[in-house]
Design an enzyme around this catalytic site. Structure first.
Site, PDB file in Angstrom:
ATOM      1  N   CYS A   1      -2.176  -0.296   7.448  1.00 41.48           N
ATOM      2  CA  CYS A   1      -1.580   0.816   7.421  1.00 41.48           C
ATOM      3  C   CYS A   1      -1.878   1.990   8.797  1.00 41.48           C
ATOM      4  O   CYS A   1      -0.881   2.390   8.900  1.00 41.48           O
ATOM      5  CB  CYS A   1      -1.850   1.724   5.893  1.00 41.48           C
TER       6      CYS A   1
ATOM      7  N   CYS B   1      -6.242   1.773   5.687  1.00 34.64           N
ATOM      8  CA  CYS B   1      -6.847   0.567   6.054  1.00 34.64           C
ATOM      9  C   CYS B   1      -6.195   0.297   7.495  1.00 34.64           C
ATOM     10  O   CYS B   1      -5.394   1.012   7.888  1.00 34.64           O
ATOM     11  CB  CYS B   1      -6.513  -0.365   5.014  1.00 34.64           C
TER      12      CYS B   1
ATOM     13  N   HIS C   1       0.842  -1.114  -0.106  1.00 36.63           N
ATOM     14  CA  HIS C   1       0.094   0.040   0.051  1.00 36.63           C
ATOM     15  C   HIS C   1       0.903   1.258   0.020  1.00 36.63           C
ATOM     16  O   HIS C   1       1.893   1.164   0.666  1.00 36.63           O
ATOM     17  CB  HIS C   1      -0.941  -0.098   1.325  1.00 36.63           C
TER      18      HIS C   1
ATOM     19  N   GLU D   1       0.956   3.962   1.689  1.00 37.23           N
ATOM     20  CA  GLU D   1       1.271   4.531   3.141  1.00 37.23           C
ATOM     21  C   GLU D   1       2.519   3.431   3.504  1.00 37.23           C
ATOM     22  O   GLU D   1       3.544   4.142   4.171  1.00 37.23           O
ATOM     23  CB  GLU D   1       0.284   4.386   3.921  1.00 37.23           C
TER      24      GLU D   1
HETATM   25 ZN   LIG Z   1      -3.370   0.264   3.578  1.00 38.21          ZN
END
Ligand SMILES: [Zn+2]
Length: 143
Positions: free
Chosen positions: A86, A83, A53, A55
């Site tokens: 993260c 999410c 991801h 992040e």
């Molecule tokens: Zn994430």
């Protein structure tokens, strides 16, 4: 000059790079003292890695840049609400501030009742329409 909108537009540009690679278009930047120290976009397909991801990558590269694991005096701008994975990583980083473009009601950490580090300030709704629309359009075109 260095407004939240300014940096969110840079995060949106990152999301656009993800889109061009047929990745879910989410982007982020990390800013320290009005300077961008990390930028990234979602690369889960390219790297065949569910942890890739935007992040997660930005946290790693910002820590490398700073030479320390804690992201104090840093702000993360991300186009979509982080999410659970993260948000956990952001909590560990002790980042000072997180600015979110669009909310993710289903997968975002806020509706899961989670919070970041107690020192972390959270702002939502910056360039919300653009941030949400890029993801919605992506999934609309997938179906
Ligand atoms: Zn994430």
């Amino acid at each position: 000059m260095f407004t939240d909108e300014y940096f969110m537009k840079m995060a949106l540009q990152e999301a656009q790079f993800a889109l061009e690679k047929d990745e879910v278009p989410i982007g982020c930047v990390i800013v320290s003292n009005d300077r961008v120290i990390a930028k990234s976009h979602n690369l889960t397909e390219t790297l065949t890695d569910v942890t890739a991801h935007a992040e997660m990558q930005a946290i790693t590269s910002a820590a490398n840049f700073l030479g320390g694991k804690y992201l104090q005096n840093c702000t993360l701008y991300v186009t979509l609400e982080p999410c659970v994975m993260c948000s956990g990583a952001l909590a560990w980083s002790q980042i000072s501030r997180v600015v979110i473009g669009a909310r993710d009601e289903q997968r975002g950490f806020i509706n899961k009742g989670l919070s970041l580090h107690p020192k972390t300030e959270v702002t939502t709704g910056i360039q919300e329409y653009e941030c949400s629309e890029i993801v919605k359009t992506f999934f609309r075109n997938k179906r």
